[in-house]
Design an enzyme around this catalytic site. Structure first.
Site, PDB file in Angstrom:
ATOM      1  CE  LYS A  32     -42.536 -76.441  -1.363  1.00 55.37           C
ATOM      2  NZ  LYS A  32     -42.936 -77.949  -0.659  1.00 55.37           N
ATOM      3  CG  HIS A  49     -51.842 -66.220  -6.350  1.00 59.81           C
ATOM      4  ND1 HIS A  49     -51.221 -65.523  -6.554  1.00 59.81           N
ATOM      5  CD2 HIS A  49     -51.775 -67.103  -7.231  1.00 59.81           C
ATOM      6  CE1 HIS A  49     -50.422 -66.982  -6.330  1.00 59.81           C
ATOM      7  NE2 HIS A  49     -50.547 -67.906  -7.077  1.00 59.81           N
TER       8      HIS A  49
END
Lengths: 289, 209
Positions: B111, B42
């Site tokens: 999640k 990221h």
């Protein structure tokens, strides 16, 4: 005939492999019971999906989760068990053989905390703790590989002469902080008292207690019941998208200590990885779960 | 799934496609998705964007999911995925508010959810967060048709940016929609409201025992 290195190696390898592939029977039953009681449709569907994932992994002999965690073993040595083995070396060898041969292979999760380098090996790996138990003539090995998702939400705080109210408020607040992130519904293990390290160990061992077993201490049994109710009232639900089932069980143990009272809380995700085998002097390795 | 709205989504998606989704809806995703489980990945995406460098893939209108995967390289340099499973998205809380608009994402997920800053970015940019079943490896892996690209091979396997063709990946739950609704924020708010009464019930239970 003694319990040998070869037996310990085999058990260390098998226990870890089984833990990745099979959700314990008591846990599947608890998920199914929760599904019947759930009032939220989305939560029921998530519980159903969890049961399906467990069933598929077992049928296909593959993993339920991609995070195989780090290997964690608990060894209970009976005082009357005949031993001719070097536990630390044999467990390490069993784990190392598993890493090389397991199918499907496992990801590199073992992390050096100082460099963040990842691999399969490293200092103190596998993590093993040993206990002795009087009178038993066998060794009981438990494996509970710990992954990131539920592992990171454990917490411990030291109180001074706390009231039960302070203790229970802390336990509830740890559950609130974890929120949806530990793959609920979870098993919550709680330790109260002793020392810093002993308390953490009590909490961890309570996550290994089978679901549905009633605490032999009446005060703790009542506490477990009301905390289970309280945590489920939070409404976090399976995988955190709402519902009545956030915890499958709160399991508590305590130890006497000084006036400083640690309270430790930790979690097992819905997969509730936990396998157990007994090693006997006649060469038998009995799979308990 | 009776009583629940289901959507079959085919990537790439438009703003209107994702604005039609509401918190609680069930979604199946088909097309090419992108996955990674790495914070370094990221960060690398943001660094590339800051320098004006091209990413390995154009993610506009597409999906970036927080998924761990085990992949093996074929002899011809291709990749086969053995299993996938979601990882905790809150680890990316600090990075997703910038990445969502910069990459033009319509779908993200994993999640555990993302925080209010990401929910705001999703509302502004037209993106939704999908909740995957943690420990759903067998079900989720079944949706994989093939790997269509691997970005940043120098990283360890589950940190790479992988482009995967999937068919009916799901069921996934819309947990943050493009209208500023988030089940995670709602749950946190509800818990803050309920905490005092739950503690009062605990006290009453304790006194009865």
């Amino acid at each position: 005939m003694p319990i040998t290195d070869a037996m310990v190696r085999q058990a260390a390898e098998d226990l870890y492999s089984w833990a990745l592939r099979k959700v314990p029977d008591d846990t599947k039953a608890a998920l199914a019971r929760a599904m019947e009681k759930e009032t939220k449709e989305a939560a029921r569907q998530t519980l159903l999906l969890q049961l399906r994932s467990a069933e598929l992994a077992e049928k296909r002999d593959t993993f339920v989760c991609s995070d195989s965690g780090v290997p964690v073993y608990f060894v209970k040595i009976g005082s009357a068990a005949p031993l001719q083995c070097d536990f630390p070396a044999a467990i390490r060898q069993g784990y190392e053989h598993l890493v090389e041969t397991i199918d499907p292979p496992i990801l590199k999760h073992v992390t050096n905390p100082l460099t963040l380098e990842r691999g399969y090996h490293g200092k103190d790996m596998p993590i093993v703790s040993y206990d002795f138990e009087s009178g038993l003539d066998y060794v009981e090995m438990t494996c509970s590989p710990k992954a990131l998702g539920s592992g990171r939400w454990a917490a411990l705080q030291l109180f001074t002469f706390p009231t039960l109210e302070e203790i229970e408020t802390y336990i509830l607040d740890v559950a609130i902080t974890a929120g949806a992130q530990h793959c609920p519904p979870v098993v919550m293990g709680v330790g109260i008292g002793g020392t810093f390290d002993h308390c953490a160990s009590l909490a961890k061992k309570q996550t290994l207690r089978p679901l549905g077993t009633v605490n032999t201490d009446a005060t703790l049994a009542a506490m477990e019941e009301r905390l289970t109710r309280a945590v489920n009232k939070l409404g976090v639900g399976p995988m955190g998208t709402g519902g009545d089932t956030t915890v499958l069980g709160v399991h508590i143990d305590y130890a006497s200590g000084h006036g400083f009272t640690p309270v430790a809380v930790c979690f097992n995700c819905w997969i509730n990885r936990r396998t157990r085998a007994r090693l006997y002097g006649d060469g038998r390795i009995e799979r308990m779960e | 799934m009776s009583g629940m709205v289901e959507h079959d989504l085919k990537l790439p998606l438009s703003d209107a496609d994702v604005r039609a989704l509401k918190v609680g809806d069930i979604v199946y995703v088909s097309g090419e998705i992108h996955s990674t489980a790495g914070i370094p990945t990221h960060k690398r995406m943001l660094e590339c964007l800051a320098r004006g460098e091209a990413l390995p893939f154009d993610l506009k209108g597409g999906a970036l999911f927080h998924l761990g995967s085990y992949n093996i390289e074929d002899a011809d340099g291709g990749l086969k995925i053995l299993y996938i499973n979601p990882t905790t998205s809150t680890r990316f809380n600090d990075l997703m508010p910038q990445l969502i608009p910069a990459l033009g994402l319509r779908l993200t997920g994993g999640k555990g959810g993302l925080d209010a800053r990401s929910a705001q970015a999703m509302k502004d940019a037209g993106c939704v967060y999908l909740s995957f079943l943690g420990g759903g490896a067998p079900i989720l892996t079944d949706a994989i048709k093939r790997v269509t690209g691997i970005g940043w091979r120098d990283m360890i396997s589950h940190y790479r940016l992988v482009r995967i063709e999937v068919e009916r990946l799901g069921p996934l739950t819309v947990a943050i929609d493009a209208h500023g609704n988030s089940v995670y924020d709602d749950t946190i708010k509800a818990i803050q409201d309920k905490r005092a009464s739950i503690l009062a019930e605990l006290r009453a239970d304790r006194e009865r025992a």
